[in-house]
Enzyme design. Structure first.
Site, PDB file in Angstrom:
ATOM      1  N   GLU A  74       2.480  16.868 -36.541  1.00  0.00           N
ATOM      2  CA  GLU A  74       3.319  15.701 -36.251  1.00  0.00           C
ATOM      3  C   GLU A  74       4.613  16.075 -35.539  1.00  0.00           C
ATOM      4  OE1 GLU A  74       4.713  13.263 -39.561  1.00  0.00           O
ATOM      5  OE2 GLU A  74       5.676  11.903 -38.162  1.00  0.00           O
ATOM      6  N   ASP A  95       0.098  17.450 -41.175  1.00  0.00           N
ATOM      7  CA  ASP A  95       1.304  16.665 -41.454  1.00  0.00           C
ATOM      8  C   ASP A  95       2.092  17.464 -42.492  1.00  0.00           C
ATOM      9  OD1 ASP A  95       3.256  14.832 -41.982  1.00  0.00           O
ATOM     10  OD2 ASP A  95       1.888  13.121 -42.064  1.00  0.00           O
ATOM     11  N   ILE A  97       5.007  16.989 -44.022  1.00  0.00           N
ATOM     12  CA  ILE A  97       5.398  16.131 -45.154  1.00  0.00           C
ATOM     13  C   ILE A  97       4.882  14.734 -44.835  1.00  0.00           C
ATOM     14  CG2 ILE A  97       7.260  15.134 -46.541  1.00  0.00           C
ATOM     15  CD1 ILE A  97       9.054  17.455 -45.801  1.00  0.00           C
ATOM     16  N   ASP A  98       3.894  14.287 -45.571  1.00  0.00           N
ATOM     17  CA  ASP A  98       3.470  12.893 -45.437  1.00  0.00           C
ATOM     18  C   ASP A  98       4.233  12.125 -46.512  1.00  0.00           C
ATOM     19  OD1 ASP A  98       1.932  10.801 -44.260  1.00  0.00           O
ATOM     20  OD2 ASP A  98       0.800  10.739 -46.133  1.00  0.00           O
ATOM     21  N   THR A 100       7.872  11.207 -45.549  1.00  0.00           N
ATOM     22  CA  THR A 100       9.241  11.701 -45.321  1.00  0.00           C
ATOM     23  C   THR A 100      10.284  10.745 -45.886  1.00  0.00           C
ATOM     24  OG1 THR A 100       8.561  12.953 -43.384  1.00  0.00           O
ATOM     25  CG2 THR A 100      10.887  12.374 -43.505  1.00  0.00           C
ATOM     26  N   ASP A 226      -1.929  11.914 -40.343  1.00  0.00           N
ATOM     27  CA  ASP A 226      -1.790  11.187 -41.615  1.00  0.00           C
ATOM     28  C   ASP A 226      -3.083  11.235 -42.427  1.00  0.00           C
ATOM     29  OD1 ASP A 226       0.860  10.163 -41.146  1.00  0.00           O
ATOM     30  OD2 ASP A 226       0.016   8.661 -39.796  1.00  0.00           O
TER      31      ASP A 226
END
Ligand code: IPD
Ligand code: CA
Ligand code: CA
Ligand code: CA
Length: 279
Positions: A74, A95, A97-98, A100, A226
């Site tokens: 990402e 990703d 940190i899914d 944030t 995601d």
């Protein structure tokens, strides 16, 4: 997991290893007030230095292990340093940190998501939620697991009026929000439904479908990072993923994703108005 001689076992092992490392980095700073929070497209689309550092950590590790593989992440795509383009080459879709927004607010629904697509299909997926102490993984053809326990989508809920549904408002703040809200209203008015939840993490919503903690998740507009990893986790738990018309879900499409036990999607479809904006 009986897959001896299958290179995907090694891919899984390395993905689990680096997901745990990444999760520790997130956990170490989780309770700190986040500095240097930057806004990307709008107030709902944030990035922190931890998102970038975790993505770098994961890619540095995987690149060393698998130099011939391709990578999509990402924050590298957002920075223009990487193309969001899937080829037949083994491609890690990450990703860092899914969730944030949750991370910035010290809300524990955050996850590292690491998927490996081979011939454009996710074969291995790891989703690690360090603050929840949950590690999910799936390998195509070999099942999916939460902390070592085999997962199964909910079997007893076949009527959408009884379903617990997860959805998200997404990270757009333009006129498309009107349709997102109208869809939620339609679902409530038409089917009543047991409940609607927004966790703020697409990956964890998907994993909740896999574990049966929710019966259905749908969202308009998720990106491949995601849902790449969690996609195989849902499938291997006996779930299905489609677009909002019930057709095959394409993770590069940025349209709708619906994930569920197979009974509920066709009941959802008539309640969802499609959103078509220039991407
Ligand atoms: C977001 C989360 C959220 C979803 C958004 C995503 P991020 O990811 O998954 O649940 O509604 O569409 O962008 O930005 O926190 O990685
Ligand atoms: Ca983001
Ligand atoms: Ca995400
Ligand atoms: Ca993210």
């Amino acid at each position: 997991l009986e897959t001896e001689g299958d290179s995907r076992v090694n891919f899984l092992k390395e993905a689990l290893h680096i997901a745990r490392e990444a999760g520790s980095v997130i956990a170490n700073v989780f309770q700190e007030t986040k500095q240097n929070v930057q806004t990307k497209a709008n107030c709902a689309d944030l990035v922190t230095e931890t998102d970038k550092a975790v993505e770098k950590l994961i890619f540095d590790y995987l690149r060393t292990k698998f130099p011939s593989h391709s990578f999509i992440g990402e924050e590298s795509v957002s920075d223009g340093a990487m193309q969001c383009h899937l080829t037949e080459n083994h491609t890690w879709v990450v990703d860092p940190i899914d969730g944030t927004m949750n991370f910035v607010h010290m809300n524990p629904n955050v996850a590292v998501s690491i998927g490996l697509a081979i011939n454009k299909q996710t074969e291995v997926g790891v989703v690690y939620a360090p603050m929840l102490d949950q590690i999910y993984f799936g390998v195509r053809g070999h099942g999916s697991f939460l902390n070592g326990r085999r997962l199964s989508v909910s079997k007893s809920i076949t009527d959408i009026s009884q379903a617990l549904i997860a959805t998200e408002f997404g990270s757009r703040r333009d006129e498309s929000v009107t349709t997102v809200c109208a869809n939620i209203q339609n679902i409530l008015m038409k089917h009543k439904v047991g409940g609607i939840r927004c966790t703020g993490s697409a990956a964890l919503n998907m994993c909740s479908v896999a574990s049966g903690a929710v019966d259905l998740y749908y969202e308009w507009g998720p990106q491949c990072w995601d849902v790449c990893a969690s996609h195989v986790i849902v499938h291997e738990a006996g779930g299905v993923t489609t677009d909002a018309l019930g057709q095959n879900f394409d993770m590069m499409s940025r349209s709708y994703i619906c994930a569920s036990n197979k009974h509920l999607i066709e009941q959802l479809v008539p309640s969802v108005t499609q959103i078509s904006l220039a991407q």
